[in-house]
Design a protein around this motif. Structure first.
Motif, PDB file in Angstrom:
ATOM      1  N   ALA A  15       0.818  -1.221   0.000  1.00 30.48           N
ATOM      2  CA  ALA A  15       0.000   0.000   0.000  1.00 30.48           C
ATOM      3  C   ALA A  15       0.849   1.268   0.000  1.00 30.48           C
ATOM      4  O   ALA A  15       0.427   2.308  -0.481  1.00 30.48           O
ATOM      5  N   ARG A  16       2.033   1.172   0.567  1.00 34.52           N
ATOM      6  CA  ARG A  16       2.878   2.369   0.654  1.00 34.52           C
ATOM      7  C   ARG A  16       4.350   1.945   0.673  1.00 34.52           C
ATOM      8  O   ARG A  16       4.680   0.757   0.625  1.00 34.52           O
ATOM      9  N   LYS A  20       5.022  -0.258  -2.454  1.00 36.41           N
ATOM     10  CA  LYS A  20       4.320   0.555  -3.456  1.00 36.41           C
ATOM     11  C   LYS A  20       5.278   0.908  -4.607  1.00 36.41           C
ATOM     12  O   LYS A  20       4.920   0.802  -5.786  1.00 36.41           O
ATOM     13  N   LYS A  40      -6.598  -1.228   3.472  1.00 41.01           N
ATOM     14  CA  LYS A  40      -7.429  -1.214   2.260  1.00 41.01           C
ATOM     15  C   LYS A  40      -7.378   0.146   1.553  1.00 41.01           C
ATOM     16  O   LYS A  40      -7.137   0.211   0.346  1.00 41.01           O
ATOM     17  N   ASP A  41      -7.597   1.211   2.314  1.00 36.85           N
ATOM     18  CA  ASP A  41      -7.718   2.535   1.665  1.00 36.85           C
ATOM     19  C   ASP A  41      -6.447   2.918   0.927  1.00 36.85           C
ATOM     20  O   ASP A  41      -6.476   3.318  -0.231  1.00 36.85           O
ATOM     21  N   GLU A  42      -5.311   2.795   1.632  1.00 38.00           N
ATOM     22  CA  GLU A  42      -4.030   3.159   0.999  1.00 38.00           C
ATOM     23  C   GLU A  42      -3.718   2.233  -0.186  1.00 38.00           C
ATOM     24  O   GLU A  42      -3.169   2.656  -1.194  1.00 38.00           O
ATOM     25  N   GLU A  44      -5.893   0.674  -2.167  1.00 42.64           N
ATOM     26  CA  GLU A  44      -6.736   1.025  -3.323  1.00 42.64           C
ATOM     27  C   GLU A  44      -6.234   2.300  -3.991  1.00 42.64           C
ATOM     28  O   GLU A  44      -6.300   2.453  -5.201  1.00 42.64           O
ATOM     29  N   LYS A  45      -5.703   3.217  -3.163  1.00 44.07           N
ATOM     30  CA  LYS A  45      -5.157   4.469  -3.710  1.00 44.07           C
ATOM     31  C   LYS A  45      -3.918   4.166  -4.577  1.00 44.07           C
ATOM     32  O   LYS A  45      -3.722   4.758  -5.630  1.00 44.07           O
ATOM     33  N   THR A  46      -3.102   3.227  -4.105  1.00 40.01           N
ATOM     34  CA  THR A  46      -1.916   2.829  -4.886  1.00 40.01           C
ATOM     35  C   THR A  46      -2.332   2.302  -6.262  1.00 40.01           C
ATOM     36  O   THR A  46      -1.757   2.669  -7.283  1.00 40.01           O
ATOM     37  N   GLN A  48      -5.094   2.959  -7.856  1.00 43.03           N
ATOM     38  CA  GLN A  48      -5.612   4.089  -8.642  1.00 43.03           C
ATOM     39  C   GLN A  48      -4.456   4.875  -9.280  1.00 43.03           C
ATOM     40  O   GLN A  48      -4.508   5.232 -10.460  1.00 43.03           O
ATOM     41  N   GLU A  49      -3.406   5.104  -8.505  1.00 43.21           N
ATOM     42  CA  GLU A  49      -2.254   5.853  -9.030  1.00 43.21           C
ATOM     43  C   GLU A  49      -1.553   5.079 -10.166  1.00 43.21           C
ATOM     44  O   GLU A  49      -1.102   5.666 -11.132  1.00 43.21           O
ATOM     45  N   GLU A  52      -3.595   5.524 -13.189  1.00 45.04           N
ATOM     46  CA  GLU A  52      -3.438   6.885 -13.750  1.00 45.04           C
ATOM     47  C   GLU A  52      -2.146   7.029 -14.550  1.00 45.04           C
ATOM     48  O   GLU A  52      -2.068   7.819 -15.465  1.00 45.04           O
TER      49      GLU A  52
END
Ligand SMILES: NC(=O)c1ccc[n+]([C@@H]2O[C@H](COP(=O)([O-])OP(=O)(O)OC[C@H]3O[C@@H](n4cnc5c(N)ncnc54)[C@H](O)[C@@H]3O)[C@@H](O)[C@H]2O)c1
Length: 264
Positions: A15-16, A20, A40-42, A44-46, A48-49, A52
């Protein structure tokens, strides 16, 4: 054609931080990356990035301490992707420092559970599929702490030493299936894990590093990507130190620096 086109990778603790950065690097080289983490949140953000920036990735929540969850996650990944080429066992925590005689049993067990048991469970679950496809790259995250035995971190050092044992033994067990197993030993790398150390000692650590700086997440990701790629095909059971030369420096170097004329 990118180096890892058509390949599938699983990275734990992704996640980070270092995990990551490894996901970003592997997806940049064309791999489909399964980002797994307890957060989960971090996580899912990874993903998404990565999307992108044009990469392919998905997230699954995974606590590597849970052997059953590891099996069902790896099974699900194989069902969905049809192959598992790369596993990076990266999930980890540093634990709280304490003199060994005052360290709690719970803290000791938790550290070994995440780093050692977690790496073992994931390796075992992924190897099942790598054997079927006669190809695999497994990368285990050890640490320079497995060489230098950082004072106050008996649990962390023991875990990172154990990961080397796991790496070397499984390299032999899996070699005939064209599966390589290698380790990384990062020194001090800028991440959440090292925030508190760098807050008090960044200048001292940079000054004691021959390459003159603190390692970045990308520095570790580059080494991981090499081990994950077909380029490393004749390397197994080894570990790569990513520390800018930090381990080489000792008190005698300071003495020698004073004695040797600066023109030499
Ligand atoms: N940063 C350094 O200087 C350094 C040096 C040597 C080795 N390492 C190793 O590199 C790895 C990554 O460290 P980092 O610096 O990126 O740390 P970090 O704290 O930034 O990231 C660690 C990740 O692991 C996840 N995680 C923790 N417990 C987990 C569990 N039970 N199951 C699944 N995920 C879990 C966390 O949620 C987090 O996303 C660790 O194994 C660490 O020991 C780091």
């Amino acid at each position: 054609m990118k180096k890892l086109d058509g390949q599938t990778a699983i990275v734990t603790g992704a996640a980070r931080g270092i995990g990551k950065a490894i996901c970003e690097k592997l997806s940049g080289e064309g791999a489909f990356v399964w980002v797994t983490d307890i957060q989960k949140d971090e996580g899912e953000k990874t993903v998404q990035e990565i999307h992108e920036s044009g990469g392919k990735a998905d997230f699954l929540q995974l606590d590597v301490r849970d052997a059953d969850q590891v099996i069902s996650t790896v099974d699900l990944i194989y069902k969905s992707s049809g192959r598992i080429d790369i596993l990076v066992n990266n999930a980890g925590i540093s634990g709280n420092p304490a003199p060994v005689d005052l360290m709690s049993n719970e803290e000791w067990k938790d550290l070994l559970d995440i780093h050692v048991n977690g790496s073992f469970y994931c390796l075992k679950a992924a190897a099942k599929y790598m054997k079927m496809q006669n190809y695999g790259r497994i990368i285990n995250m050890s640490s320079l702490a497995s060489e230098t035995s950082l004072q106050g971190f008996a649990h962390y050092a023991a875990a990172k030493y154990a990961i080397l044992g796991l790496t070397e033994t499984s390299a032999k067990d899996l070699a005939s299936y064209n599966i390589t197993v290698n380790a990384l030993k990062p020194g001090i790398i800028r991440s959440t894990l090292t925030d508190s150390i760098l807050a008090v000692a960044e200048e001292r650590i940079s000054a004691s590093t021959p390459l003159g700086k603190i390692g970045s997440l990308e520095d570790v990701a580059n080494a991981a990507c090499f081990l994950a790629s077909p380029d490393s095909r004749f390397l197994t059971g080894i570990s790569i130190i990513v520390d800018g030369g930090f381990r080489l420096v000792n008190e005698m170097d300071k003495v020698m620096n004073e004695m040797i004329p600066s023109s030499i």
